[in-house]
Design a protein around this motif. Structure first.
Motif, short mmCIF file in Angstrom:
data_model
loop_
_atom_site.label_atom_id
_atom_site.label_comp_id
_atom_site.label_asym_id
_atom_site.label_seq_id
_atom_site.Cartn_x
_atom_site.Cartn_y
_atom_site.Cartn_z
N CYS A 91 14.51 25.90 0.85
CA CYS A 91 15.42 25.06 1.84
C CYS A 91 15.57 23.30 1.12
O CYS A 91 14.24 22.85 0.30
CB CYS A 91 14.37 24.04 2.87
N GLU A 92 16.49 23.11 0.73
CA GLU A 92 17.33 22.15 -0.29
C GLU A 92 17.17 21.23 0.28
O GLU A 92 16.23 20.18 -0.10
CB GLU A 92 18.68 22.34 -0.73
N GLY A 93 16.64 20.69 1.60
CA GLY A 93 15.53 19.91 1.97
C GLY A 93 14.17 18.98 1.67
O GLY A 93 13.65 18.70 0.91
N CYS A 94 12.96 20.34 2.01
CA CYS A 94 11.86 19.80 1.78
C CYS A 94 11.09 20.80 1.22
O CYS A 94 9.73 20.41 0.50
CB CYS A 94 11.00 20.54 3.29
N CYS A 131 16.32 24.33 6.08
CA CYS A 131 16.00 25.14 7.03
C CYS A 131 16.02 24.62 8.78
O CYS A 131 16.39 22.90 8.15
CB CYS A 131 14.53 25.21 6.97
N ASP A 132 15.66 25.14 10.07
CA ASP A 132 15.17 24.12 10.67
C ASP A 132 15.29 23.24 11.10
O ASP A 132 15.26 21.87 11.76
CB ASP A 132 14.80 25.64 12.04
N GLY A 133 13.62 23.04 10.46
CA GLY A 133 13.25 21.50 10.60
C GLY A 133 13.91 20.71 9.85
O GLY A 133 14.15 19.65 10.39
N LYS A 137 16.07 17.04 11.87
CA LYS A 137 15.49 16.13 11.27
C LYS A 137 16.65 14.74 12.03
O LYS A 137 17.96 14.65 11.58
CB LYS A 137 14.80 15.72 10.14
N THR A 138 15.86 13.50 12.23
CA THR A 138 17.02 12.44 12.80
C THR A 138 16.88 11.28 11.37
O THR A 138 15.80 10.84 10.74
CB THR A 138 16.89 11.80 13.68
#
Length: 138
Positions: A91-94, A131-133, A137-138
């Protein structure tokens, strides 16, 4: 091939036990060190890094280097069976690293071998995305 173990210490056993208790989940050295720092264990950062590398060399942990910017991830090796049969999702976010278990992967591997004369190393194959999480996220 696994290298012979240099020495076995209580701290090494504790580190190995923690990674084994993660049940195959990936963790960075920083996450492992943070776990011990938060629990009050007297294990220094350098000790965590040193023992993780020794455990990789001894064939007890698997090390994943997914890119040039993130830290390596470590995973307990219950057995060598199974890990070569899936890809990894980063995941490139988390920054989470997940296993991709999918029956279609065998078809992709056969296609790559048959049509492109290329054998994919699943242990080192990482697909990047969100990822889905993180997506929700908002």
């Amino acid at each position: 091939m696994a290298r012979p173990e240099k020495y076995n210490t209580k701290q090494r056993d504790i580190i190995y036990g923690h990674v084994a208790a993660l049940g195959g989940e990936h963790a960075t050295a920083a996450q492992i060190y943070n776990h011990f720092r938060l629990t009050g264990a007297q294990i220094g950062r350098a000790t965590v890094y040193r023992h993780l590398e020794e455990l990789v060399g001894a064939g007890k942990l698997r090390k994943f280097l997914t890119d040039g910017t993130s830290g390596a991830c470590y995973q307990y090796i219950e057995s060598d069976e199974g890990c070569a049969e899936h890809l990894h999702l980063k995941c490139e976010g988390c920054g989470a690293l997940q296993h991709l278990e999918c029956d279609a992967l065998g078809d992709i591997a056969r296609h790559m071998a048959d049509k492109h004369a290329f054998v994919v190393n699943s242990l080192k194959t990482v697909l990047y995305g969100i990822c889905d999480g993180c997506m929700h996220k908002t």
